[in-house]
Write a protein that holds these residues in place. Sequence first.
Motif, PDB file in Angstrom:
ATOM      1  N   PHE A  51      15.872  -4.894  -6.619  1.00  0.00           N
ATOM      2  CA  PHE A  51      15.866  -3.745  -7.527  1.00  0.00           C
ATOM      3  C   PHE A  51      16.149  -2.502  -6.690  1.00  0.00           C
ATOM      4  CE2 PHE A  51      11.518  -4.822  -6.299  1.00  0.00           C
ATOM      5  CZ  PHE A  51      11.002  -3.613  -5.839  1.00  0.00           C
ATOM      6  N   LYS A  52      16.553  -1.444  -7.364  1.00  0.00           N
ATOM      7  CA  LYS A  52      16.907  -0.226  -6.631  1.00  0.00           C
ATOM      8  C   LYS A  52      15.649   0.419  -6.067  1.00  0.00           C
ATOM      9  CE  LYS A  52      20.742   1.229  -9.556  1.00  0.00           C
ATOM     10  NZ  LYS A  52      20.254   0.794 -10.867  1.00  0.00           N
ATOM     11  N   LEU A  53      15.701   0.808  -4.800  1.00  0.00           N
ATOM     12  CA  LEU A  53      14.585   1.553  -4.234  1.00  0.00           C
ATOM     13  C   LEU A  53      14.386   2.842  -5.036  1.00  0.00           C
ATOM     14  CD1 LEU A  53      12.397   2.157  -2.138  1.00  0.00           C
ATOM     15  CD2 LEU A  53      14.184   2.940  -0.576  1.00  0.00           C
ATOM     16  N   ALA A  54      15.475   3.408  -5.551  1.00  0.00           N
ATOM     17  CA  ALA A  54      15.382   4.627  -6.371  1.00  0.00           C
ATOM     18  C   ALA A  54      14.452   4.417  -7.567  1.00  0.00           C
ATOM     19  CB  ALA A  54      16.772   5.047  -6.849  1.00  0.00           C
ATOM     20  N   ASP A  55      14.536   3.241  -8.189  1.00  0.00           N
ATOM     21  CA  ASP A  55      13.664   2.956  -9.348  1.00  0.00           C
ATOM     22  C   ASP A  55      12.196   2.938  -8.922  1.00  0.00           C
ATOM     23  OD1 ASP A  55      15.883   2.779 -10.939  1.00  0.00           O
ATOM     24  OD2 ASP A  55      15.917   0.578 -11.024  1.00  0.00           O
ATOM     25  N   LEU A  56      11.928   2.323  -7.778  1.00  0.00           N
ATOM     26  CA  LEU A  56      10.548   2.268  -7.277  1.00  0.00           C
ATOM     27  C   LEU A  56      10.047   3.679  -6.954  1.00  0.00           C
ATOM     28  CD1 LEU A  56       8.047   0.749  -6.163  1.00  0.00           C
ATOM     29  CD2 LEU A  56       9.254   0.522  -3.992  1.00  0.00           C
ATOM     30  N   ILE A  57      10.918   4.480  -6.333  1.00  0.00           N
ATOM     31  CA  ILE A  57      10.504   5.843  -5.962  1.00  0.00           C
ATOM     32  C   ILE A  57      10.220   6.673  -7.214  1.00  0.00           C
ATOM     33  CG2 ILE A  57      11.285   7.997  -4.870  1.00  0.00           C
ATOM     34  CD1 ILE A  57      12.629   6.231  -2.733  1.00  0.00           C
ATOM     35  N   ARG A  58      11.092   6.558  -8.207  1.00  0.00           N
ATOM     36  CA  ARG A  58      10.852   7.288  -9.458  1.00  0.00           C
ATOM     37  C   ARG A  58       9.524   6.862 -10.073  1.00  0.00           C
ATOM     38  NH1 ARG A  58      16.647   7.919 -10.027  1.00  0.00           N
ATOM     39  NH2 ARG A  58      16.916   5.713 -10.449  1.00  0.00           N
ATOM     40  N   TYR A  59       9.230   5.569 -10.004  1.00  0.00           N
ATOM     41  CA  TYR A  59       7.979   5.025 -10.549  1.00  0.00           C
ATOM     42  C   TYR A  59       6.770   5.588  -9.788  1.00  0.00           C
ATOM     43  CZ  TYR A  59       4.579   1.327 -11.748  1.00  0.00           C
ATOM     44  OH  TYR A  59       3.468   0.629 -12.160  1.00  0.00           O
ATOM     45  N   LEU A  60       6.930   5.793  -8.488  1.00  0.00           N
ATOM     46  CA  LEU A  60       5.804   6.250  -7.659  1.00  0.00           C
ATOM     47  C   LEU A  60       5.658   7.778  -7.639  1.00  0.00           C
ATOM     48  CD1 LEU A  60       6.129   3.753  -4.659  1.00  0.00           C
ATOM     49  CD2 LEU A  60       4.439   3.680  -6.504  1.00  0.00           C
ATOM     50  N   GLU A  99       0.844  -1.195   0.000  1.00  0.00           N
ATOM     51  CA  GLU A  99       0.000   0.000   0.000  1.00  0.00           C
ATOM     52  C   GLU A  99       0.878   1.244   0.000  1.00  0.00           C
ATOM     53  OE1 GLU A  99      -3.135   0.280   3.171  1.00  0.00           O
ATOM     54  OE2 GLU A  99      -2.239   2.288   3.298  1.00  0.00           O
ATOM     55  N   VAL A 100       0.690   2.077  -1.002  1.00  0.00           N
ATOM     56  CA  VAL A 100       1.478   3.311  -1.106  1.00  0.00           C
ATOM     57  C   VAL A 100       0.584   4.490  -0.730  1.00  0.00           C
ATOM     58  CG1 VAL A 100       2.760   4.814  -2.687  1.00  0.00           C
ATOM     59  CG2 VAL A 100       2.975   2.322  -2.878  1.00  0.00           C
ATOM     60  N   SER A 101       1.067   5.298   0.226  1.00  0.00           N
ATOM     61  CA  SER A 101       0.254   6.431   0.674  1.00  0.00           C
ATOM     62  C   SER A 101       1.138   7.657   0.892  1.00  0.00           C
ATOM     63  CB  SER A 101      -0.483   6.067   1.969  1.00  0.00           C
ATOM     64  OG  SER A 101       0.457   5.877   3.005  1.00  0.00           O
ATOM     65  N   GLY A 102       0.523   8.742   1.277  1.00  0.00           N
ATOM     66  CA  GLY A 102       1.268   9.959   1.589  1.00  0.00           C
ATOM     67  C   GLY A 102       1.424  10.879   0.400  1.00  0.00           C
ATOM     68  N   LEU A 103       2.602  11.530   0.322  1.00  0.00           N
ATOM     69  CA  LEU A 103       2.801  12.642  -0.594  1.00  0.00           C
ATOM     70  C   LEU A 103       3.167  12.195  -2.011  1.00  0.00           C
ATOM     71  CD1 LEU A 103       4.807  14.739   2.010  1.00  0.00           C
ATOM     72  CD2 LEU A 103       2.424  15.112   1.314  1.00  0.00           C
ATOM     73  N   THR A 104       2.208  11.599  -2.690  1.00  0.00           N
ATOM     74  CA  THR A 104       2.354  11.222  -4.100  1.00  0.00           C
ATOM     75  C   THR A 104       0.965  11.101  -4.718  1.00  0.00           C
ATOM     76  OG1 THR A 104       2.941   9.438  -5.626  1.00  0.00           O
ATOM     77  CG2 THR A 104       2.600   8.806  -3.342  1.00  0.00           C
ATOM     78  N   LYS A 105       0.904  11.369  -6.007  1.00  0.00           N
ATOM     79  CA  LYS A 105      -0.382  11.192  -6.700  1.00  0.00           C
ATOM     80  C   LYS A 105      -0.643   9.719  -6.986  1.00  0.00           C
ATOM     81  CE  LYS A 105       0.373  15.296  -9.279  1.00  0.00           C
ATOM     82  NZ  LYS A 105       1.540  15.444  -8.492  1.00  0.00           N
ATOM     83  N   LYS A 106       0.410   8.923  -6.924  1.00  0.00           N
ATOM     84  CA  LYS A 106       0.250   7.504  -7.275  1.00  0.00           C
ATOM     85  C   LYS A 106       0.018   6.622  -6.048  1.00  0.00           C
ATOM     86  CE  LYS A 106       2.511   6.180 -11.248  1.00  0.00           C
ATOM     87  NZ  LYS A 106       3.721   5.938 -12.051  1.00  0.00           N
ATOM     88  N   THR A 107      -0.811   7.100  -5.129  1.00  0.00           N
ATOM     89  CA  THR A 107      -1.173   6.289  -3.975  1.00  0.00           C
ATOM     90  C   THR A 107      -2.011   5.112  -4.461  1.00  0.00           C
ATOM     91  OG1 THR A 107      -3.140   7.610  -3.615  1.00  0.00           O
ATOM     92  CG2 THR A 107      -1.207   8.225  -2.330  1.00  0.00           C
TER      93      THR A 107
END
Length: 311
Positions: free
Chosen positions: A140-149, A96-104
């Motif tokens: 995988f890089k957490l950076a890749d996931l963050i960029r995706y989100l 579950e992705v929440s918080g400061l992103t449009k892609k929650t």
Amino acid sequence: MKFKNTHKDHQITDEAIYYNRRKFIQQGLIGAAALSTGSAWAYDVSNHNKNKQFILDKITAEKDATTYNNFYEFSTSKSAPAELAESFKPESWTVEVSGLTKKTGTYDLEKLIKQFTLEERIYRMRCVEAWSMVIPWLGFKLADLIRYLEPDSSAKYVYFETLYDPKQFPGQNRRSIPWPYREGLRMDEAMNELTLMAVGMYGKKLPGQNGAPLRLVVPWKYGFKGIKSIVKIKFMSEQPVNSWQQIAAQEYGFYANVNPKVDHPRWSQATERRITGGFSLFNSRIDTQMFNGYGDYVANMYKGMDLTKNY
Ligand code: MTE
């Protein structure tokens, strides 16, 4: 000495097995089916890039890395998680992705993983209790996931939570820590090229006791930052509080960077016991390195910070 020889043989055998399996994986002889036996939750861990850049030391025997664990959701003993995790089923896993992103939203892990390139990274890992291992992770890089989100620019921290499910995690029926287990990273730490979201180790999917199906790996920090069995990720503007800060803030900080000069209040952090394989009495003490030896990659993030205060 008889014991010493036994120890060596054991070590060599484990490593030979590991490297042979790696050769098979490289040659594509072991497919996804073989690697995912016994689970409906499948992805192809053979399809990953090798990253030799971070291979430095002798790899810890797989048996040690999978039978000497900290995973309080199962037990506070180090040997029990391996047994108790046998019935753990990390299937149909969602994050579950929440918080400061449009892609929650709620993301299916199997589909999510397919967006990213899996890499093998061999990292030194240093536990706060002064033992260390060298582990070949797959992730995988957490950076890749963050960029995706696509978090908003106001997101300064990433926060993680472990699954709360006392039926599967017997340790959660006790109040050893306030459940669920929680951790956080500053955004630049999360975006650092070393920071991995691991889904496997030793060329296979992560075993339950090591944090299946998804865990954080931050090799320049003490082991407790490596939160296991992640189900929630939240982008935040304020620094989150992690589980160990909740229990004993005077002993465990938010940063938890490996630092031989900053002692834990109850013991020194200057040396570590490297677990390579076999009987632990023969594991030598070695000097602990600043940032666990990864200073070239991470030291610049902490310039100007007092690391004795921000421990
Ligand atoms: N994550 C959860 N959810 N629960 C835990 O108890 N223990 C931490 C970390 N992640 C822990 C956790 C600690 S203290 C360490 S040292 C590492 O996991 C150990 O990881 P390993 O068992 O794969 O070596």
